[in-house]
Design an enzyme around this catalytic site. Structure first.
Site, PDB file in Angstrom:
ATOM      1  N   PHE A   1     -37.408   9.420  71.960  1.00 57.79           N
ATOM      2  CA  PHE A   1     -37.530  10.695  71.213  1.00 57.79           C
ATOM      3  C   PHE A   1     -38.158  11.939  72.356  1.00 57.79           C
ATOM      4  CE2 PHE A   1     -39.837  14.020  69.130  1.00 57.79           C
ATOM      5  CZ  PHE A   1     -39.038  14.400  67.917  1.00 57.79           C
TER       6      PHE A   1
ATOM      7  N   ASP B   1     -41.773  11.345  80.150  1.00 51.36           N
ATOM      8  CA  ASP B   1     -42.216  12.054  78.777  1.00 51.36           C
ATOM      9  C   ASP B   1     -43.453  11.351  78.573  1.00 51.36           C
ATOM     10  OD1 ASP B   1     -42.848  12.913  76.311  1.00 51.36           O
ATOM     11  OD2 ASP B   1     -40.840  13.055  75.807  1.00 51.36           O
TER      12      ASP B   1
ATOM     13  N   LYS C   1     -48.812  17.462  73.116  1.00 52.89           N
ATOM     14  CA  LYS C   1     -49.570  17.044  72.016  1.00 52.89           C
ATOM     15  C   LYS C   1     -50.929  17.137  72.229  1.00 52.89           C
ATOM     16  CE  LYS C   1     -46.551  14.534  69.240  1.00 52.89           C
ATOM     17  NZ  LYS C   1     -45.125  14.362  69.856  1.00 52.89           N
TER      18      LYS C   1
HETATM   19  C1  LIG Z   1     -43.860  15.024  70.041  1.00 51.17           C
HETATM   20  C2  LIG Z   1     -42.942  14.634  71.086  1.00 51.17           C
HETATM   21  C3  LIG Z   1     -41.940  15.410  71.598  1.00 51.17           C
HETATM   22  C4  LIG Z   1     -41.884  16.967  71.057  1.00 51.17           C
HETATM   23  O1  LIG Z   1     -42.944  17.668  70.918  1.00 51.17           O
HETATM   24  P1  LIG Z   1     -42.979  19.034  70.101  1.00 51.17           P
HETATM   25  O2  LIG Z   1     -44.339  19.687  70.484  1.00 51.17           O
HETATM   26  O3  LIG Z   1     -42.894  18.408  68.714  1.00 51.17           O
HETATM   27  O4  LIG Z   1     -41.626  19.775  70.611  1.00 51.17           O
HETATM   28  C5  LIG Z   1     -41.363  15.018  72.829  1.00 51.17           C
HETATM   29  N1  LIG Z   1     -41.618  13.773  73.260  1.00 51.17           N
HETATM   30  C6  LIG Z   1     -42.235  12.916  72.660  1.00 51.17           C
HETATM   31  C7  LIG Z   1     -42.622  11.378  73.388  1.00 51.17           C
HETATM   32  C8  LIG Z   1     -43.129  13.161  71.408  1.00 51.17           C
HETATM   33  O5  LIG Z   1     -43.908  12.408  70.979  1.00 51.17           O
END
Ligand SMILES: *Cc1c(COP(=O)(O)O)cnc(C)c1O
Length: 402
Positions: free
Chosen positions: A137, A224, A254
């Protein structure tokens, strides 16, 4: 129909994109929150791994209030000294080189994707491709949605963005085969612990292998760390658990400012100067308010030793969950690292279990349909951990027995 003489209708006007649970939270303190009716909840979700310091941390409240009274926003036409201060911290803790600030996770990932493409184009590759993984994701913009594995996220929004190739996680042979077959591959992009995909950690040996492949084929290793990073696993960044590994690009968001929206892309020496003025930018990104919140979050994390806390309380909680679910039919596995823990069940439990948890006054989430996700604030105590288990275990057992 539209009229400014009548009072606003009571119909909902916020778009229906979330399938929300029927409570509204009004305030919080530490790992406790209260809804508008005054009910108290134990927060094991922290707004999806966001509220690093818990709610209403006095230090953060003071810093934000002070900054709001000075300067909230000034745009990136001018120098923003607070950006330099936060960048210095991130570079210090990661051993990387330069930082770009934005406002969210997907924005950080978009920046990373642009870096990869420019890196490829600079190498003479016309249509650069990025390897992404099963269950990944990365967000919901056009490009990050394409990089995301879940068809539910992508379906109905085509045509998708070109230049992504999907690979299985933790399979170095498959990865190298893809690289050999596709001369246009420029980067490998992965979560170190997949969050939305169901709390799936990368094997440290896999990460080391990815680093070697990136060196061998001159590719970018891009991680990520939006959910798993920033102290949650007990190190600043989850890739730091894999010895000898250093990414070329890392994305954060986050937990970075404990609830104030902020994102960051951090580059190592290989691509730190790849963007020139005009190549990338944002209006809000890195504004003084967000930077002050990030800086204070980092200071409190250091002074209160929250990485060590995430490590010990996380291990304690994971162990307590393992004990509580030992031999319970229908529980597949308890896994994770530090304060990023998943409890995988055999059957889908999405909405039902989240609602049942609310009745137990516990905030959790469920990812990938049947993995209970626990990602609390890094200030969680051992007592709070016991409290989570005491509330969660009976309701999971009851759910599985039905
Ligand atoms: C939450 C998340 C995103 C997206 O972040 P947003 O601030 O909602 O755009 C991307 N990668 C990972 C691994 C995430 O947990």
């Amino acid at each position: 129909m539209a009229s400014n003489t009548t009072s606003p209708s009571s119909m909902p006007h916020v778009m229906n994109t979330y399938g929300r649970l029927p409570i509204a939270l009004e305030r919080g303190e530490g790992v406790r929150v209260w809804d508008v009716q005054g009910n108290e909840y134990l927060d094991a979700l922290a707004g999806i791994a966001v509220s690093t310091l818990g709610h209403a941390h006095p230090r953060l409240v003071r810093a934000i209030s002070d900054q709001a009274g000075k300067l909230i926003h000034c745009c990136n036409y001018y120098e923003v000294p607070l950006q330099e201060e936060v960048a210095k911290q991130l570079v210090w803790h990661s051993g990387m080189t330069d930082v770009f600030f934005c406002n969210s996770g997907l924005e950080a990932n978009e920046a990373a994707i642009k870096v990869a493409r420019k890196f490829g184009v600079n190498k003479g590759i016309e249509a650069p491709a990025i390897i992404v993984f099963d269950h990944a994701f990365h967000g919901r913009s056009m490009a990050t949605m394409t990089a995301t594995a879940n068809a539910k996220v992508r379906d109905g929004f085509g045509p998708l963005v070109q230049g992504f190739i999907r690979a299985p996680l933790n399979d170095l042979q498959a990865l190298e085969a893809i690289i050999k077959e596709n001369r246009d591959v420029v980067a490998i992009f992965q979560e170190v612990i997949q969050g939305e995909g169901g709390v799936h950690p990368c094997d440290p040996v896999f990460l080391q292998g990815v680093r070697k492949l990136c060196d061998k084929y001159n590719l970018l290793m891009m991680v990520d760390e939006i959910q798993c990073g920033f102290g949650r696993t007990g190190k600043w960044f989850a890739w730091q658990w894999a010895e000898g590994v250093y990414p070329d690009v890392m994305t954060l968001a986050k937990g970075l400012a404990s609830g104030v929206p902020v994102g960051a892309m951090i580059c190592g020496p290989k691509v730190a100067d790849i963007f020139q003025p005009g190549n990338h930018g944002t209006t809000f990104g890195g504004n003084p308010l967000a930077m002050r919140a990030a800086l204070e979050t980092i200071k409190v994390m250091e002074e209160s030793r929250l990485l060590a806390n995430a490590l010990t309380v996380g291990a304690y909680l994971q162990n307590a969950l393992k004990q509580a679910f030992e031999g319970v039919a229908g529980v597949v596995e308890v896994r994770g690292q530090g304060l990023m823990i998943g409890v995988e069940l055999e059957k889908p439990c999405g909405v039902l279990l989240k609602r049942a948890a609310l009745e137990q006054r516990l905030l959790i989430s469920v990812t990938a349909d049947r993995v209970i996700r626990i990602v609390p604030a890094l200030i969680l105590t051992q007592q709070d951990a016991d409290d989570i288990v005491a509330r969660l275990a009976p309701l999971v057992k009851e759910f599985l027995a039905e």
